[in-house]
Design a protein around this motif. Structure first.
Motif, PDB file in Angstrom:
ATOM      1  N   LEU A 169       0.801  -1.219   0.000  1.00 14.23           N
ATOM      2  CA  LEU A 169       0.000   0.000   0.000  1.00 14.23           C
ATOM      3  C   LEU A 169       0.839   1.277   0.000  1.00 14.23           C
ATOM      4  N   GLU A 170       2.143   1.149  -0.101  1.00 10.09           N
ATOM      5  CA  GLU A 170       3.000   2.338  -0.140  1.00 10.09           C
ATOM      6  C   GLU A 170       2.641   3.220  -1.329  1.00 10.09           C
ATOM      7  N   LEU A 171       2.644   4.512  -1.096  1.00  7.84           N
ATOM      8  CA  LEU A 171       2.446   5.477  -2.169  1.00  7.84           C
ATOM      9  C   LEU A 171       3.821   6.020  -2.551  1.00  7.84           C
ATOM     10  N   PRO A 172       4.357   5.654  -3.708  1.00  6.55           N
ATOM     11  CA  PRO A 172       5.711   6.085  -4.082  1.00  6.55           C
ATOM     12  C   PRO A 172       5.819   7.605  -4.136  1.00  6.55           C
ATOM     13  N   HIS A 173       7.013   8.114  -3.836  1.00  7.02           N
ATOM     14  CA  HIS A 173       7.217   9.564  -3.869  1.00  7.02           C
ATOM     15  C   HIS A 173       6.850  10.139  -5.231  1.00  7.02           C
ATOM     16  N   ALA A 174       7.185   9.421  -6.289  1.00  6.59           N
ATOM     17  CA  ALA A 174       6.906   9.919  -7.638  1.00  6.59           C
ATOM     18  C   ALA A 174       5.412  10.115  -7.875  1.00  6.59           C
ATOM     19  N   ALA A 175       4.582   9.320  -7.218  1.00  5.50           N
ATOM     20  CA  ALA A 175       3.135   9.433  -7.403  1.00  5.50           C
ATOM     21  C   ALA A 175       2.581  10.719  -6.802  1.00  5.50           C
ATOM     22  N   GLN A 182       3.591  13.796  -6.959  1.00  4.28           N
ATOM     23  CA  GLN A 182       3.540  14.929  -7.878  1.00  4.28           C
ATOM     24  C   GLN A 182       2.323  14.817  -8.798  1.00  4.28           C
ATOM     25  N   ALA A 183       2.026  13.619  -9.262  1.00  6.42           N
ATOM     26  CA  ALA A 183       0.856  13.429 -10.116  1.00  6.42           C
ATOM     27  C   ALA A 183      -0.436  13.728  -9.354  1.00  6.42           C
ATOM     28  N   LEU A 184      -0.480  13.310  -8.105  1.00  6.62           N
ATOM     29  CA  LEU A 184      -1.672  13.544  -7.289  1.00  6.62           C
ATOM     30  C   LEU A 184      -1.829  15.027  -6.953  1.00  6.62           C
ATOM     31  N   ILE A 185      -0.721  15.692  -6.663  1.00  4.62           N
ATOM     32  CA  ILE A 185      -0.769  17.136  -6.375  1.00  4.62           C
ATOM     33  C   ILE A 185      -1.250  17.898  -7.608  1.00  4.62           C
ATOM     34  N   ALA A 186      -0.742  17.502  -8.768  1.00  3.64           N
ATOM     35  CA  ALA A 186      -1.165  18.161 -10.005  1.00  3.64           C
ATOM     36  C   ALA A 186      -2.648  17.937 -10.264  1.00  3.64           C
ATOM     37  N   ARG A 187      -3.129  16.700 -10.045  1.00  3.46           N
ATOM     38  CA  ARG A 187      -4.545  16.407 -10.253  1.00  3.46           C
ATOM     39  C   ARG A 187      -5.403  17.204  -9.261  1.00  3.46           C
ATOM     40  N   ALA A 188      -4.948  17.273  -8.006  1.00  3.64           N
ATOM     41  CA  ALA A 188      -5.694  18.027  -6.995  1.00  3.64           C
ATOM     42  C   ALA A 188      -5.779  19.503  -7.381  1.00  3.64           C
ATOM     43  N   ALA A 189      -4.669  20.066  -7.848  1.00  5.39           N
ATOM     44  CA  ALA A 189      -4.670  21.468  -8.257  1.00  5.39           C
ATOM     45  C   ALA A 189      -5.628  21.690  -9.413  1.00  5.39           C
ATOM     46  N   ALA A 190      -5.636  20.749 -10.357  1.00  3.41           N
ATOM     47  CA  ALA A 190      -6.524  20.874 -11.511  1.00  3.41           C
ATOM     48  C   ALA A 190      -7.994  20.782 -11.104  1.00  3.41           C
ATOM     49  N   PHE A 215       4.400   8.944   8.324  1.00  2.00           N
ATOM     50  CA  PHE A 215       4.493   8.014   9.449  1.00  2.00           C
ATOM     51  C   PHE A 215       5.947   7.807   9.902  1.00  2.00           C
ATOM     52  N   ASP A 216       6.874   8.519   9.271  1.00  4.64           N
ATOM     53  CA  ASP A 216       8.280   8.386   9.637  1.00  4.64           C
ATOM     54  C   ASP A 216       8.979   9.690   9.263  1.00  4.64           C
ATOM     55  N   HIS A 217      10.192   9.874   9.758  1.00  2.00           N
ATOM     56  CA  HIS A 217      10.891  11.153   9.576  1.00  2.00           C
ATOM     57  C   HIS A 217      11.225  11.432   8.115  1.00  2.00           C
ATOM     58  N   ALA A 218      11.621  10.407   7.380  1.00  2.00           N
ATOM     59  CA  ALA A 218      11.955  10.626   5.976  1.00  2.00           C
ATOM     60  C   ALA A 218      10.716  11.053   5.191  1.00  2.00           C
ATOM     61  N   SER A 219       9.579  10.444   5.504  1.00  2.00           N
ATOM     62  CA  SER A 219       8.340  10.812   4.822  1.00  2.00           C
ATOM     63  C   SER A 219       7.915  12.224   5.192  1.00  2.00           C
ATOM     64  N   LEU A 220       8.102  12.603   6.458  1.00  2.00           N
ATOM     65  CA  LEU A 220       7.809  13.968   6.872  1.00  2.00           C
ATOM     66  C   LEU A 220       8.683  14.952   6.103  1.00  2.00           C
ATOM     67  N   ALA A 221       9.975  14.668   6.022  1.00  2.00           N
ATOM     68  CA  ALA A 221      10.886  15.563   5.304  1.00  2.00           C
ATOM     69  C   ALA A 221      10.466  15.702   3.846  1.00  2.00           C
ATOM     70  N   PHE A 222      10.034  14.608   3.248  1.00  2.00           N
ATOM     71  CA  PHE A 222       9.591  14.655   1.862  1.00  2.00           C
ATOM     72  C   PHE A 222       8.360  15.543   1.720  1.00  2.00           C
ATOM     73  N   LEU A 223       7.369  15.360   2.598  1.00  2.00           N
ATOM     74  CA  LEU A 223       6.154  16.171   2.508  1.00  2.00           C
ATOM     75  C   LEU A 223       6.454  17.643   2.766  1.00  2.00           C
TER      76      LEU A 223
END
Length: 357
Positions: A76-82, A84-92, A102-110
């Motif tokens: 169920l992981e959502l890849p980092h690359a996905a 950007q596509a979701l953000i673009a769709r949301a903006a549209a 759920f972890d520090h690396a994921s927080l830093a990415f967000l």
């Protein structure tokens, strides 16, 4: 209670089942349903769960019971690359994108994505290092409080106050408690933090909702408080809005019967749309709290209310007795509260039955 606009979050979570196509469809569904925000979850499965971690009972019921929690999360992981596509769709689609790390690396990415806010789930309410990292970054935070006591929430807020205030004292229990006692540090919470009351069970029995705790939290911490709804249906969300919830979070799925940990505790797009409409109706019904006639009812005052009229024929100068006048519609004449003051007075003119006094 006064009306305000509730932030409605469509919790897509992991209901994409690891499929970007489904995740994009969930963005579309959330937007079409009228949600303000669509929320996903960002995690590295190996950073989130140890190999020995067991599934919750509800996860056992809704997924392969032989599959480990780690294996399920990996699927169920959502890849980092996905993202950007979701953000673009949301903006549209003119809807805000949000995710829960759920972890520090994921927080830093967000944080690198410069999102308007971060959401932390109930499982991380006691994860002080992650809380502190959010606060040190100065991020706006929505924090769920399932499974927590009031004391645990206070402890978490102390961690956040220390981080947001950028206290020079090194992080630690004593420093967090000192930050909580510091009015200036606590004031930073009001600029950054909202709390969500919830019960961590999927679906949540209505008897375990305890919506009154939401008002307790608001009074205790003087922060915006909302409700993360894990119950079947959405009537409890409406009750929460009536009690002043500033945020409603509700799981959204494309198919409640699909296999996956959260589908069964979610609602489908058409029901989500009905919930949004109902929430907006509840908001508009709350009003400003001033008890006064509304313009729509003014015209009904003479129709619905009564005024004093003669109960029998009376001659000019005749003394009015208790049985001589009565209150009847319309309400355009003398109000019934004058009944007692007219008893014992003389009729000023001739009156026939139903004549206004």
């Amino acid at each position: 209670m006064t009306a305000s606009r509730t932030l409605i979050i469509a919790e897509a979570g992991v209901n994409h089942d690891g499929s970007l196509e489904k995740a994009l469809a969930l963005v579309d569904a959330a937007a079409e349903a009228g949600a303000d925000v669509v929320k996903f979850q960002t995690f590295n499965a190996k950073s989130l769960a140890a190999s020995a971690a067991k599934k919750a009972d509800y996860q056992q019921r809704t997924t392969d019971a032989a599959e480990s929690q780690l294996a399920m999360l990996t699927r169920l992981e959502l890849p980092h690359a996905a993202h950007q596509a979701l953000i673009a769709r949301a903006a549209a689609r003119n809807i805000e994108f949000l995710s829960t790390p759920f972890d520090h690396a994921s927080l830093a990415f967000l944080l690198s994505l410069k999102l308007p806010r971060i959401k932390l789930g109930s499982g991380d309410l006691t994860n002080a290092p992650l809380l502190h990292a959010v606060a040190r970054a100065g991020a706006t935070l929505i924090l769920s409080t399932g499974m927590a006591t009031l004391g645990e929430i206070e402890e978490a807020l102390g961690v956040l106050a220390h981080g947001y205030a950028r206290h020079s004292d090194p992080p630690g229990i004593a420093a967090f408690r000192a930050a909580w006692r510091d009015p200036a540090a606590r004031a930073t919470l009001g600029r950054h933090v909202s709390l969500l009351h919830c019960t961590t069970e999927y679906p949540c029995p209505t008897a375990d909702v305890n919506l009154a705790a939401m008002t307790t939290m608001r009074a205790a911490f003087q922060l915006p408080v909302g409700y993360s709804d894990h119950t079947d249906g959405f009537e409890i969300s409406l009750a929460a809005v009536a009690l002043g919830a500033s945020i409603i979070e509700k799981h959204l799925t494309l198919d409640r019967k699909a296999e996956g940990p959260d589908h069964a505790a979610s609602i489908e797009p058409e029901e989500f749309k009905r919930m949004v409409v109902a929430i907006r109706n509840v908001e508009s019904s709350l009003g400003d709290g001033v008890k006064a006639p509304k313009s729509s009812e003014i015209g009904n005052v003479p129709v619905a209310r009564k005024s004093l009229v003669a109960a029998r024929s009376l001659k000019p100068g005749e003394i009015i007795g208790p049985e001589d006048i009565i209150a009847k519609r319309p309400g355009s004449g003398r109000p019934p509260i004058d009944y007692w003051s007219l008893i014992g007075t003389a009729a000023s003119r001739a009156l026939e039955p139903d004549d206004p006094v």
